[in-house]
Design a protein around this motif. Structure first.
Motif, PDB file in Angstrom:
ATOM      1  N   MET A  14       0.824  -1.185   0.000  1.00  0.00           N
ATOM      2  CA  MET A  14       0.000   0.000   0.000  1.00  0.00           C
ATOM      3  C   MET A  14       0.878   1.262   0.000  1.00  0.00           C
ATOM      4  N   ILE A  15       1.963   1.198   0.734  1.00  0.00           N
ATOM      5  CA  ILE A  15       2.852   2.355   0.774  1.00  0.00           C
ATOM      6  C   ILE A  15       3.505   2.563  -0.589  1.00  0.00           C
ATOM      7  N   ALA A  16       3.933   1.482  -1.218  1.00  0.00           N
ATOM      8  CA  ALA A  16       4.559   1.588  -2.540  1.00  0.00           C
ATOM      9  C   ALA A  16       3.568   2.136  -3.556  1.00  0.00           C
ATOM     10  N   LEU A  17       2.322   1.672  -3.519  1.00  0.00           N
ATOM     11  CA  LEU A  17       1.302   2.176  -4.428  1.00  0.00           C
ATOM     12  C   LEU A  17       1.045   3.659  -4.195  1.00  0.00           C
ATOM     13  N   SER A  18       1.031   4.066  -2.938  1.00  0.00           N
ATOM     14  CA  SER A  18       0.837   5.482  -2.618  1.00  0.00           C
ATOM     15  C   SER A  18       1.973   6.329  -3.169  1.00  0.00           C
ATOM     16  N   LEU A  19       3.194   5.842  -3.018  1.00  0.00           N
ATOM     17  CA  LEU A  19       4.349   6.583  -3.535  1.00  0.00           C
ATOM     18  C   LEU A  19       4.300   6.683  -5.058  1.00  0.00           C
ATOM     19  N   ILE A  20       3.899   5.610  -5.703  1.00  0.00           N
ATOM     20  CA  ILE A  20       3.788   5.625  -7.162  1.00  0.00           C
ATOM     21  C   ILE A  20       2.741   6.635  -7.609  1.00  0.00           C
ATOM     22  N   LEU A  21       1.607   6.681  -6.916  1.00  0.00           N
ATOM     23  CA  LEU A  21       0.558   7.639  -7.270  1.00  0.00           C
ATOM     24  C   LEU A  21       0.990   9.082  -7.021  1.00  0.00           C
ATOM     25  N   ILE A  22       1.727   9.312  -5.954  1.00  0.00           N
ATOM     26  CA  ILE A  22       2.237  10.662  -5.683  1.00  0.00           C
ATOM     27  C   ILE A  22       3.214  11.092  -6.771  1.00  0.00           C
ATOM     28  N   ILE A  23       4.121  10.205  -7.132  1.00  0.00           N
ATOM     29  CA  ILE A  23       5.092  10.521  -8.186  1.00  0.00           C
ATOM     30  C   ILE A  23       4.380  10.748  -9.515  1.00  0.00           C
ATOM     31  N   ALA A  24       3.374   9.925  -9.821  1.00  0.00           N
ATOM     32  CA  ALA A  24       2.616  10.096 -11.063  1.00  0.00           C
ATOM     33  C   ALA A  24       1.894  11.444 -11.070  1.00  0.00           C
ATOM     34  N   GLY A  25       1.367  11.855  -9.945  1.00  0.00           N
ATOM     35  CA  GLY A  25       0.701  13.155  -9.853  1.00  0.00           C
ATOM     36  C   GLY A  25       1.661  14.309 -10.081  1.00  0.00           C
ATOM     37  N   ILE A  26       2.838  14.221  -9.510  1.00  0.00           N
ATOM     38  CA  ILE A  26       3.844  15.277  -9.698  1.00  0.00           C
ATOM     39  C   ILE A  26       4.293  15.334 -11.153  1.00  0.00           C
ATOM     40  N   ILE A  27       4.527  14.169 -11.748  1.00  0.00           N
ATOM     41  CA  ILE A  27       4.925  14.126 -13.158  1.00  0.00           C
ATOM     42  C   ILE A  27       3.824  14.715 -14.034  1.00  0.00           C
ATOM     43  N   THR A  28       2.581  14.402 -13.722  1.00  0.00           N
ATOM     44  CA  THR A  28       1.454  14.922 -14.492  1.00  0.00           C
ATOM     45  C   THR A  28       1.399  16.446 -14.438  1.00  0.00           C
ATOM     46  N   LEU A  29       1.679  17.009 -13.278  1.00  0.00           N
ATOM     47  CA  LEU A  29       1.684  18.473 -13.160  1.00  0.00           C
ATOM     48  C   LEU A  29       2.729  19.101 -14.074  1.00  0.00           C
ATOM     49  N   TYR A  30       3.925  18.532 -14.079  1.00  0.00           N
ATOM     50  CA  TYR A  30       4.990  19.097 -14.903  1.00  0.00           C
ATOM     51  C   TYR A  30       4.773  18.844 -16.389  1.00  0.00           C
ATOM     52  N   LEU A  31       4.228  17.682 -16.751  1.00  0.00           N
ATOM     53  CA  LEU A  31       3.959  17.402 -18.154  1.00  0.00           C
ATOM     54  C   LEU A  31       2.848  18.293 -18.685  1.00  0.00           C
ATOM     55  N   GLY A  32       1.903  18.650 -17.844  1.00  0.00           N
ATOM     56  CA  GLY A  32       0.835  19.556 -18.256  1.00  0.00           C
ATOM     57  C   GLY A  32       1.368  20.930 -18.629  1.00  0.00           C
ATOM     58  N   LYS A  33       2.402  21.373 -17.951  1.00  0.00           N
ATOM     59  CA  LYS A  33       3.008  22.670 -18.255  1.00  0.00           C
ATOM     60  C   LYS A  33       3.799  22.625 -19.557  1.00  0.00           C
ATOM     61  N   LEU A  34       4.277  21.444 -19.942  1.00  0.00           N
ATOM     62  CA  LEU A  34       5.059  21.299 -21.170  1.00  0.00           C
ATOM     63  C   LEU A  34       4.202  20.957 -22.378  1.00  0.00           C
ATOM     64  N   ASP A  35       2.888  20.837 -22.191  1.00  0.00           N
ATOM     65  CA  ASP A  35       1.939  20.461 -23.228  1.00  0.00           C
ATOM     66  C   ASP A  35       2.161  19.054 -23.754  1.00  0.00           C
ATOM     67  N   ILE A  36       2.811  18.217 -22.969  1.00  0.00           N
ATOM     68  CA  ILE A  36       2.928  16.808 -23.319  1.00  0.00           C
ATOM     69  C   ILE A  36       1.679  16.134 -22.765  1.00  0.00           C
ATOM     70  N   GLY A  37       1.054  15.295 -23.546  1.00  0.00           N
ATOM     71  CA  GLY A  37      -0.178  14.659 -23.122  1.00  0.00           C
ATOM     72  C   GLY A  37      -1.357  15.145 -23.935  1.00  0.00           C
TER      73      GLY A  37
END
Length: 62
Positions: free
Chosen positions: A1-24
């Protein structure tokens, strides 16, 4: 559960930065704007991300 939480947090942070770069926002992603309602479904982006994650997991398992 902790590993899944960390993966989701990292995915959320990556999503924020990719949104600023217009990737996606690839051709094939669905974007509908009607008045004050916006619907965005990144189908092609999801497929590419799924292929990349599948390849990484396949490589790790070998």
């Amino acid at each position: 559960m902790i590993a899944l939480s960390l993966i989701l947090i990292i995915a959320g942070i990556i999503t924020l930065y990719l949104g600023k770069l217009d990737i996606g926002r690839l051709p094939g992603d669905i974007l509908l704007k009607r008045g004050n309602i916006t619907f965005y479904f990144p189908i092609i982006s999801c497929l590419i991300l799924s292929i990349i994650i599948s390849f990484i997991l396949w490589f790790i398992r070998r």
